[in-house]
Design an enzyme around this catalytic site. Structure first.
Site: not given
Ligand code: PDD
Length: 288
Positions: A33, A147, A180, A205
């Site tokens: 996703y 992801k 993270e 991620l």
């Molecule tokens: N989550 N690390 C993890 C495990 C994440 O699920 C996310 C993003 C990030 C940050 O990635 P980005 O800057 O590309 O949003 C880091 C999204 C927002 C979610 O699952 O809703």
């Protein structure tokens, strides 16, 4: 929630949008996703999200349901139909529908669904006071760079955070190093003013917000280093914050029982948040 969802080629009423019970996303979490922000009707860093989506699909050998151009049109159309100019779109691609069996079905057709939601107002107190994080063991698999929709450890971690009155849970590996947040990347500023976040290995991620904030930090001349840091180091940090598509840059002023810095959002976090919002405002103001 959105009024319309996109499901495999059609815009349907969100309330009745559905997929097949033998979708492999449902049975095996066999899908990926993206969450992409919308600012003033424009996607924020869409190109970077599409590159990461392509990488996630490639690593799992899931087919692409359509070209980037077609996907962009679908997402833009979805946002428009829902009347959303500031918020985010969620898209999910699964391997396909097939009778339940573990190996990849040879002729599965990738399934694409997408939803859109309006931006939620940020609690002003979170920005003036910062938010709390807890630390929890990282229970996830060894390919967190993908992801994937397999988010049960993240859901459990976020629930633990909520029950502790915290905004986020920072996960730590077997050696005590922070990987993270459950849905965000983790950052600290050390006592001697070094901005630190973990390098993008298979353990995290590689957040798009993370990538953009690294560029902003470099341009601002901040001392930046990519390395792993321990939970103890985080407890003793001068500043801490998280980055994500939905939180932007969110200052953290408490980790477990430790007060971070003087208990107020630090200057690095505030400066990076402001500059990141400037980046979004610049995108929002584009003509096309
Ligand atoms: N989550 N690390 C993890 C495990 C994440 O699920 C996310 C993003 C990030 C940050 O990635 P980005 O800057 O590309 O949003 C880091 C999204 C927002 C979610 O699952 O809703």
């Amino acid at each position: 929630m959105s009024r319309f969802a996109y499901v495999n080629g059609r815009f349907v009423r969100h309330a009745v949008a559905s997929v097949h019970i033998e979708d492999r996303g449902y049975q095996f979490a066999d899908g990926v996703y993206e969450v992409i922000a919308l600012a003033g009707g424009h996607f924020v860093d869409l190109d970077l999200h599409l590159v990461r989506l392509d990488r996630s699909l490639g690593e799992l050998r899931i087919g692409r349901p359509m070209s980037d151009r077609a996907l962009t049109m679908v997402l833009a159309n979805l946002a428009k139909r829902n009347g959303i100019r500031d918020g985010s779109v969620y898209l999910q691609i699964t391997r396909g529908v097939a009778p339940r069996d573990f190996p990849f079905p040879p002729d599965a057709v990738p399934q694409l669904v997408a939803t859109a939601r309006r931006a939620r107002p940020v609690d002003p107190k979170a920005l003036t006071d910062g938010v709390k994080a807890i630390t929890i063991p990282d229970l996830r698999w060894a390919r967190c760079d993908i992801k994937s929709v397999a988010l049960l450890p993240a859901a459990m971690g976020k629930q633990a955070a909520r029950e502790a009155g915290a905004y986020e849970a920072w996960q730590y590996d077997r050696d005590g190093f922070v990987t993270e947040g459950t849905s965000s990347n983790a950052w600290i500023v050390t006592r001697d003013g070094e901005l630190v976040t973990r390098p993008p290995t298979h353990a995290i991620l590689n957040g798009i917000t993370r990538l953009v904030v690294i560029e902003i930090a470099k341009q601002a001349g901040l001392r930046f280093v990519e390395r792993a840091f321990t939970v103890e180091e985080a407890h003793a940090a001068r500043e801490a914050f998280v980055t994500s598509t939905t939180s932007f840059v969110m200052p953290i002023t408490q980790i477990d029982d430790a007060t971070i810095g003087n208990g107020k959002p630090g200057s690095f976090a505030l400066q990076l948040r402001e500059k990141y919002q400037g980046h979004m405002a610049e995108i929002a103001g584009r003509r096309t």
